[in-house]
Scaffold this active site. Structure first.
Site, PDB file in Angstrom:
ATOM      1  N   GLU A 160       0.843  -1.195   0.000  1.00 19.14           N
ATOM      2  CA  GLU A 160       0.000   0.000   0.000  1.00 19.14           C
ATOM      3  C   GLU A 160       0.879   1.246   0.000  1.00 19.14           C
ATOM      4  OE1 GLU A 160      -3.630   1.996   2.615  1.00 19.14           O
ATOM      5  OE2 GLU A 160      -3.374  -0.184   2.527  1.00 19.14           O
ATOM      6  N   ARG A 161       0.567   2.142  -0.932  1.00 17.25           N
ATOM      7  CA  ARG A 161       1.350   3.373  -1.126  1.00 17.25           C
ATOM      8  C   ARG A 161       2.830   3.053  -1.370  1.00 17.25           C
ATOM      9  NH1 ARG A 161      -3.133   5.747  -2.567  1.00 17.25           N
ATOM     10  NH2 ARG A 161      -4.613   5.998  -0.869  1.00 17.25           N
ATOM     11  N   ASN A 203      -3.109  -1.361   7.807  1.00 19.81           N
ATOM     12  CA  ASN A 203      -4.460  -1.792   7.443  1.00 19.81           C
ATOM     13  C   ASN A 203      -4.408  -3.315   7.332  1.00 19.81           C
ATOM     14  OD1 ASN A 203      -5.682   0.812   7.209  1.00 19.81           O
ATOM     15  ND2 ASN A 203      -4.581   1.091   5.291  1.00 19.81           N
ATOM     16  N   LYS A 282      -3.480   0.354  14.126  1.00 27.09           N
ATOM     17  CA  LYS A 282      -4.323   1.420  13.574  1.00 27.09           C
ATOM     18  C   LYS A 282      -5.754   1.061  13.934  1.00 27.09           C
ATOM     19  CE  LYS A 282      -5.656   3.587   9.168  1.00 27.09           C
ATOM     20  NZ  LYS A 282      -5.408   3.627   7.695  1.00 27.09           N
ATOM     21  N   GLU A 286     -10.229   5.093   9.373  1.00 28.70           N
ATOM     22  CA  GLU A 286     -10.456   4.716   7.975  1.00 28.70           C
ATOM     23  C   GLU A 286     -11.018   3.304   7.838  1.00 28.70           C
ATOM     24  OE1 GLU A 286      -7.206   7.578   5.769  1.00 28.70           O
ATOM     25  OE2 GLU A 286      -6.572   5.549   6.279  1.00 28.70           O
ATOM     26  N   ASP A 365      -2.054  14.638   6.490  1.00 30.26           N
ATOM     27  CA  ASP A 365      -1.624  13.333   5.987  1.00 30.26           C
ATOM     28  C   ASP A 365      -0.408  13.480   5.084  1.00 30.26           C
ATOM     29  OD1 ASP A 365      -1.514  10.655   5.421  1.00 30.26           O
ATOM     30  OD2 ASP A 365      -3.300  10.614   4.165  1.00 30.26           O
ATOM     31  N   GLU A 387       5.915  10.399  13.423  1.00 28.63           N
ATOM     32  CA  GLU A 387       5.848   9.553  12.235  1.00 28.63           C
ATOM     33  C   GLU A 387       6.060  10.388  10.976  1.00 28.63           C
ATOM     34  OE1 GLU A 387       2.865   6.265  10.100  1.00 28.63           O
ATOM     35  OE2 GLU A 387       2.144   7.491  11.774  1.00 28.63           O
ATOM     36  N   GLU A 393       4.103   9.175  -1.117  1.00 26.96           N
ATOM     37  CA  GLU A 393       2.694   9.148  -1.486  1.00 26.96           C
ATOM     38  C   GLU A 393       2.217  10.486  -2.050  1.00 26.96           C
ATOM     39  OE1 GLU A 393      -1.710   8.331   0.536  1.00 26.96           O
ATOM     40  OE2 GLU A 393       0.116   8.075   1.726  1.00 26.96           O
ATOM     41  N   TRP A 535     -13.680  13.049   2.743  1.00 18.79           N
ATOM     42  CA  TRP A 535     -12.371  12.828   3.349  1.00 18.79           C
ATOM     43  C   TRP A 535     -11.845  14.027   4.132  1.00 18.79           C
ATOM     44  CZ3 TRP A 535     -10.412   8.055   3.699  1.00 18.79           C
ATOM     45  CH2 TRP A 535     -10.937   7.079   2.855  1.00 18.79           C
TER      46      TRP A 535
END
Length: 675
Positions: A160-161, A203, A282, A286, A365, A387, A393, A535
């Site tokens: 992911e990403r 995720n 997490k 989301e 983000d 972080e 991304e 979003w």
């Protein structure tokens, strides 16, 4: 342990030639322990390749030794005595009586000291004495998160990403048969200072959830490849695991059966991986399940995992990326930027001692420009990890050159409490350290764009010492990556990379407003792409102006989440930094910036300038073609990507400038073509 040898993968910042200085000498290694054996193997490989040797009873030109080892030669004894204790990961380096010495109290320090010698090259062996230098990491935890999936996700893919190919760990839904490259990756990370890796996506999908159960052997196999270089494996887990994996009717963190399930899960993990680092979570974010489903707080949710890990010395990295991703775009009172602080600041002091709250550096983000997250200043009684995102991304997806160390250095030096207060780096140093999302994959150049290797290296070095200068880090990376030609290349690399973050900022979203990317994959411009979505990533451009009113006086009140003086600076239209103006204020297009330009003219000027800067970057790189200073395949890959960067920058310029010209009706004062 054997030093990994890969013939079909770029060596990044550890090519064999980088070891010439140490490998051409007689080297004595003293001490016991797994990481000392790694040092011995590294020295053996270097000396075999460059004509040196491992000294026995004879004289040595270099000594790498644990301070408590038997048989320390006099120069090493003298350096150890002068240096004093070096700690769990520190070391002392000096040159005495013609001998270059690294001494450390613990094996990890000796490993890091070896890589310091590699960075120094011949400088470490220059004639004359070198005074004792003590080195130790500023942060105890220097961690990379991999967003790798075991099973290829239908939307997000294998990683992911991720923009560097597939996973280093898994392929086609199974653990890779040959994990040599994982060990080579660990070696690169250790040389940069990293000591922890979370191996799977935050995720957590159904397949990845089973890393706690029938796929635990895969965690053990990966950990075994990371271990020789001092890197501890961590795993991302789903909060609902007791239900998904254990068949329980609930994942309520206060339920005793749930607590027993997590304790048993932790026991199984540590039986398989005794040096396991801990869990990354997490939750309530989301669509990921979390404690809100049971009327519990995030402190409650983290506590049940912390209790399970505590007997083993493990930690929970609990992510603070929690917001309403089903927001009504018509509702201007709801502000995604506020969410993390609203959720977590009231919980300060309520998290267990082995919980690290992992906070994105900005409130949104990982945008090219954001203010520092107010959470970092709002929770003094909680261990916080800051972080970052090495994977690009929102900064060009490793198709654009965007050297991120200047951005990270700027935010780590930011002082939320004013000039006399602590910096963001201090919060990380005295809290949970630094964490970043990795940009590595199975691409032959590790990071997709060969020059993006510098971002991975720079994160490790800044996690080790946040005070390091980004330009100096780039020099280190260049010296290691291009041994023998770095002197000739250095000017070109600085011309291309030093200002590349600000160049990217110039041709994308203006003045801190953020996003304006294509929804979903996030590559390329789409000014209104997220404007009417749930979003929470809006710019509110209309015919009169643009920007988000986050003031206490007339907006969402987000400025009030900061301590003074920044609460007042951001509140003030006159004092707010230009580069963040549209993040905090909605202003007319004719508003005059502190630079003297109007907002609309600034948008036009920066987008034209950004494209011109990319053209200059290409010209610098093109001059290297056929020079012999860079491998032809490497040169071709970078040239191809710079061409894509120019195409994309022109598209950004034309779409953003056209959008705002049509909104405002204000022409470019310089008469340039806007469509």
């Amino acid at each position: 342990m054997t030093v990994p040898q890969l013939t079909d993968v770029h060596p990044a910042w550890l090519p064999p030639e980088a070891f010439r200085a140490i490998g051409s000498r007689q080297v004595l290694v003293l001490g016991e322990g797994a990481l000392v054996e790694t040092v011995r193997e590294e020295v053996a490989a270097a000396t075999a390749g460059h004509g040196g040797g491992q000294a026995g009873a004879g004289p040595a030109g270099c000594v790498l030794a644990l301070s408590g080892a038997d048989g320390l030669p006099e120069p090493a004894r003298a350096v150890a005595a002068e240096a004093g204790p070096t700690g769990a990961e520190g070391y002392a380096l000096a040159r005495r009586d013609g001998v270059t010495v690294v001494v450390a109290d613990a094996p990890a320090g000796l490993l890091y000291g070896l890589f310091h010698l590699v960075r120094l090259g011949e400088t470490a062996f220059a004639p004359g004495d070198r005074p004792v230098e003590r080195h130790a990491p500023a942060t105890a935890r220097r961690m990379l998160d991999h967003w790798d999936n075991i099973a290829v996700h239908p939307v997000m893919g294998q990683v992911e990403r991720g923009y560097a190919g597939g996973s280093l760990f898994w392929r086609d839904g199974e653990l890779r048969e040959d994990l040599t490259r994982v060990r080579a990756y660990a070696r690169l990370l250790a040389a940069a200072g990293i000591n922890a890796v979370a191996i799977n996506n935050v995720n957590v999908h159904a397949t990845e959830a089973r890393l706690l159960t029938d796929r635990l052997g895969e965690v053990a196999a990966i950990a075994a490849e990371l271990r020789p270089y001092g890197i501890r494996a961590h795993v991302s887990v789903g909060f609902a695991s007791p239900v998904v994996l254990g068949g329980l009717p609930t994942a309520d963190p206060l339920d005793e059966e749930v607590r027993r399930w997590w304790a048993a899960a932790a026991d199984r993990v540590y039986a398989a991986v005794p040096d396991f680092g801990g869990f990354v979570v997490k939750a309530d974010s989301e669509g990921q399940p979390g404690p809100f489903a049971y009327g519990r707080s995030h402190a409650d949710g983290a506590a049940v995992l912390a209790a399970a890990l505590a007997p083993h010395g493990g930690v929970v990295h609990w992510r603070a990326f929690v917001y309403n991703h089903r927001q009504d775009w018509r509702d201007r009172s709801t502000d995604r930027a506020r969410a993390a602080c609203d959720h977590f600041a009231p919980l300060d002091g309520r998290f267990a001692d082995n919980v690290i709250l992992q906070v994105k550096h900005g409130p949104m983000d990982f945008q090219p420009r954001e203010p520092v997250s107010p959470v970092i200043a709002a929770m003094p009684a909680t261990k916080l990890a800051v972080e970052l995102q090495v994977t690009q991304e929102y900064t060009g997806q490793q198709r654009h050159v965007c050297y991120l160390a200047p951005m990270w250095s700027e935010l780590l030096a930011f002082r939320p409490w004013g000039e006399e207060g602590r910096a963001v780096a201090d919060v990380a140093v005295h809290g949970g350290g630094l964490v970043a999302v990795s940009n590595a994959g199975d691409d032959p150049y590790w990071t997709g764009h060969p020059l993006a290797q510098a971002n991975l290296y720079a994160f490790g070095r800044l996690a080790w010492d946040p005070r390091l200068d980004p330009a100096a880090i780039l020099d280190e990376w260049a010296d290691l990556t291009f041994p023998g030609t770095a002197d000739e290349l250095r000017g070109t690399l600085h011309a291309i990379m030093d200002g590349s973050w600000r160049t990217y900022e110039r041709y994308t979203a203006p003045l801190g407003v953020g996003f304006m990317v294509r929804p979903g994959h996030h590559y390329g411009p789409d000014v209104d792409g997220y404007e009417y979505t749930p979003w929470g990533t809006y710019h509110f451009a209309d015919r009169d102006g643009v920007g988000v009113d986050r003031t206490r006086a007339t907006g969402t009140g987000f400025t009030g989440q900061y301590p003074r003086p920044w609460a007042d600076v951001y509140e003030s239209l006159e004092r707010c930094p230009d580069e963040l103006l549209l993040f905090f204020h909605h202003v007319p297009y004719g508003h005059v910036l502190r630079s003297g330009s109007t907002v609309i003219q600034h948008i036009y000027d920066t987008h034209f300038a950004g494209v011109e800067e990319v053209s200059a970057m290409r010209a610098h790189w093109d001059k290297l073609d056929g020079s012999g200073l860079v491998d032809p395949a490497y040169h071709a890959r970078v040239a191809e990507l710079l061409a894509e960067q120019q195409r994309s920058a022109e598209e950004w310029r034309d779409q953003v400038n056209t959008y705002f010209f049509r909104k405002s009706g204000v022409p470019d004062a310089r008469g340039r073509r806007i469509h």
